[in-house]
Scaffold this active site. Sequence first.
Site, short mmCIF file in Angstrom:
data_model
loop_
_atom_site.label_atom_id
_atom_site.label_comp_id
_atom_site.label_asym_id
_atom_site.label_seq_id
_atom_site.Cartn_x
_atom_site.Cartn_y
_atom_site.Cartn_z
N CYS A 31 -6.07 3.23 -9.58
CA CYS A 31 -5.44 4.17 -10.10
C CYS A 31 -3.99 3.63 -10.68
O CYS A 31 -3.77 2.54 -10.60
CB CYS A 31 -4.94 5.23 -9.38
SG CYS A 31 -4.14 4.42 -7.95
N HIS A 35 -3.99 -0.41 0.02
CA HIS A 35 -4.76 -0.64 1.19
C HIS A 35 -6.30 -1.46 0.65
O HIS A 35 -7.27 -0.82 0.72
CB HIS A 35 -5.33 0.53 1.76
CG HIS A 35 -4.21 1.03 2.61
ND1 HIS A 35 -3.82 2.49 3.10
CD2 HIS A 35 -3.45 0.54 3.45
CE1 HIS A 35 -2.95 2.42 3.93
NE2 HIS A 35 -2.60 1.30 4.33
N HIS A 57 2.68 3.25 -0.95
CA HIS A 57 2.51 4.49 -0.03
C HIS A 57 3.75 5.06 0.10
O HIS A 57 4.01 6.16 0.52
CB HIS A 57 1.94 4.09 1.26
CG HIS A 57 0.76 3.44 1.13
ND1 HIS A 57 0.53 1.93 1.39
CD2 HIS A 57 -0.53 3.87 0.95
CE1 HIS A 57 -0.49 1.47 1.28
NE2 HIS A 57 -1.31 2.83 0.91
N HIS A 82 -0.50 7.86 8.97
CA HIS A 82 -0.64 7.25 7.56
C HIS A 82 0.65 6.88 6.91
O HIS A 82 1.69 7.58 6.91
CB HIS A 82 -1.49 8.18 6.68
CG HIS A 82 -1.76 7.35 5.28
ND1 HIS A 82 -1.10 7.26 4.26
CD2 HIS A 82 -3.13 6.94 4.83
CE1 HIS A 82 -1.86 6.62 3.19
NE2 HIS A 82 -2.92 6.33 3.70
N GLU A 114 2.09 6.93 4.13
CA GLU A 114 2.59 7.96 3.02
C GLU A 114 3.30 9.00 3.83
O GLU A 114 4.22 9.54 3.55
CB GLU A 114 1.37 8.41 2.09
CG GLU A 114 1.73 9.29 1.04
CD GLU A 114 1.07 10.00 0.12
OE1 GLU A 114 -0.09 9.26 -0.17
OE2 GLU A 114 1.07 11.09 -0.28
N THR A 140 -1.01 12.80 -0.96
CA THR A 140 -1.60 12.67 -2.21
C THR A 140 -3.18 12.34 -2.25
O THR A 140 -3.79 12.42 -3.22
CB THR A 140 -1.02 11.61 -3.14
OG1 THR A 140 -0.99 10.44 -2.43
CG2 THR A 140 0.44 12.08 -3.29
N SER A 147 -7.35 5.99 2.77
CA SER A 147 -7.58 7.41 3.05
C SER A 147 -8.44 8.06 1.93
O SER A 147 -9.52 8.53 2.07
CB SER A 147 -6.05 8.25 2.99
OG SER A 147 -6.50 9.77 2.92
N ASN A 148 -8.14 7.58 0.59
CA ASN A 148 -8.84 8.15 -0.59
C ASN A 148 -10.29 7.68 -0.49
O ASN A 148 -11.36 8.41 -0.84
CB ASN A 148 -7.97 8.07 -1.94
CG ASN A 148 -8.25 6.65 -2.51
OD1 ASN A 148 -9.14 6.54 -3.17
ND2 ASN A 148 -7.43 5.64 -1.96
N SER A 177 -7.65 1.90 -4.58
CA SER A 177 -7.12 0.59 -4.25
C SER A 177 -8.27 -0.68 -4.44
O SER A 177 -7.76 -1.77 -3.84
CB SER A 177 -6.40 0.58 -2.81
OG SER A 177 -7.04 0.93 -1.77
FE1 SF4 Z 1 -2.74 6.11 -6.89
FE2 SF4 Z 1 -1.77 7.03 -4.60
FE3 SF4 Z 1 -0.70 7.14 -6.81
FE4 SF4 Z 1 -2.48 8.71 -6.46
S1 SF4 Z 1 -0.72 8.81 -5.39
S2 SF4 Z 1 -2.14 7.65 -8.45
S3 SF4 Z 1 -4.07 7.34 -5.25
S4 SF4 Z 1 -1.20 5.23 -5.63
#
Ligand code: SF4
Length: 311
Positions: free
Chosen positions: A15, A44, A77, A127, A129, A168, A227-228, A270
């Site tokens: 991303c 990660h 994060h 986590h 974040e 997020t 996580s994602n 990631s």
């Molecule tokens: Fe990427 Fe996390 Fe930012 Fe979403 S919040 S764009 S998954 S780094």
Amino acid sequence: MARLKVLVAAPRGFCAGVDRAIHIVELALERFGVPVYVRHEIVHNKHVVDSLKAKGAVFVKELDEVPDGATVIFSAHGVPKTIPAMASSRGLAWLDATCPLVSKVHRQAERMVEAGRHILFVGHAGHPEVIGTFGQVPAGFITLVETIEDAETVEPPSPDNLGFLTQTTLSVDDTAEIVATLRRRFPAIVGPRGEDICYATSNRQAAVKAIAPRCDLMLVIGAEYSSNSQRLREVAERCGTKAHLIQTAAAIDWRWFDGVATVGLTAGASAPELLVQDVIEAMRARFDLEIEEVTTAVEEVTFKLPRELAA
Ligand code: SF4
């Protein structure tokens, strides 16, 4: 050779926030020389971390491992406010690779507390974040809500003056249910229009939803602790499709493919594209492949670099 259809999800993989964080470390190594310290994994993914290590980045758990006079980078994060403050007090040069979409949640948290609200934060305990976002406001002003049961039972100190925020990288569907429960129990609660789940998380989950029902097996490339990536595996499983999270092609157990005619492939935010192509090549060595990329969204998001590196 047996035939195998591969549905490749798009969007998948990196991303804009991950791309930016990696670029920050690479630019810092170029501008400030080796070594540059990075507190926690910048993103990660072991492959990303190992390749930055090879270029001269040194990954540490805590600031006290960073020698005086060095440059340190904070991960995508986000970090509690105490961390940059501590770095400044030690005279360290620091760069913040926090994703701007995470920073946005930090500012929302500050504004809610300034407005006298107590925050119910939807996220996963432990986590990074979540630790970073909790560290934006004084202790006691924010409560973690992890599950629908938590949303049903939480007893915040000021039920008429609440705000909610979310991590997020959550499951879009689970979070909608949790937020709906909070809104039902606390009708005056304020929050972002939907939730704070980022565009990349939502788009990757939607892409998996589009292909999983057509697949006998789904492979998600990503770290166990991403996580994602974990959420992508869950989304596929909820479509009734067997799914495995793998770090690299080497983690594939080829017995998973017994009786499989169509496999779906995606990667967490990631995970680099190189790992996706490795998995495709590993499948090509065993099967006669038919590859179809299924695009459910086109992403054009980019984020600016921090001021210190922008010039
Ligand atoms: Fe990427 Fe996390 Fe930012 Fe979403 S919040 S764009 S998954 S780094």
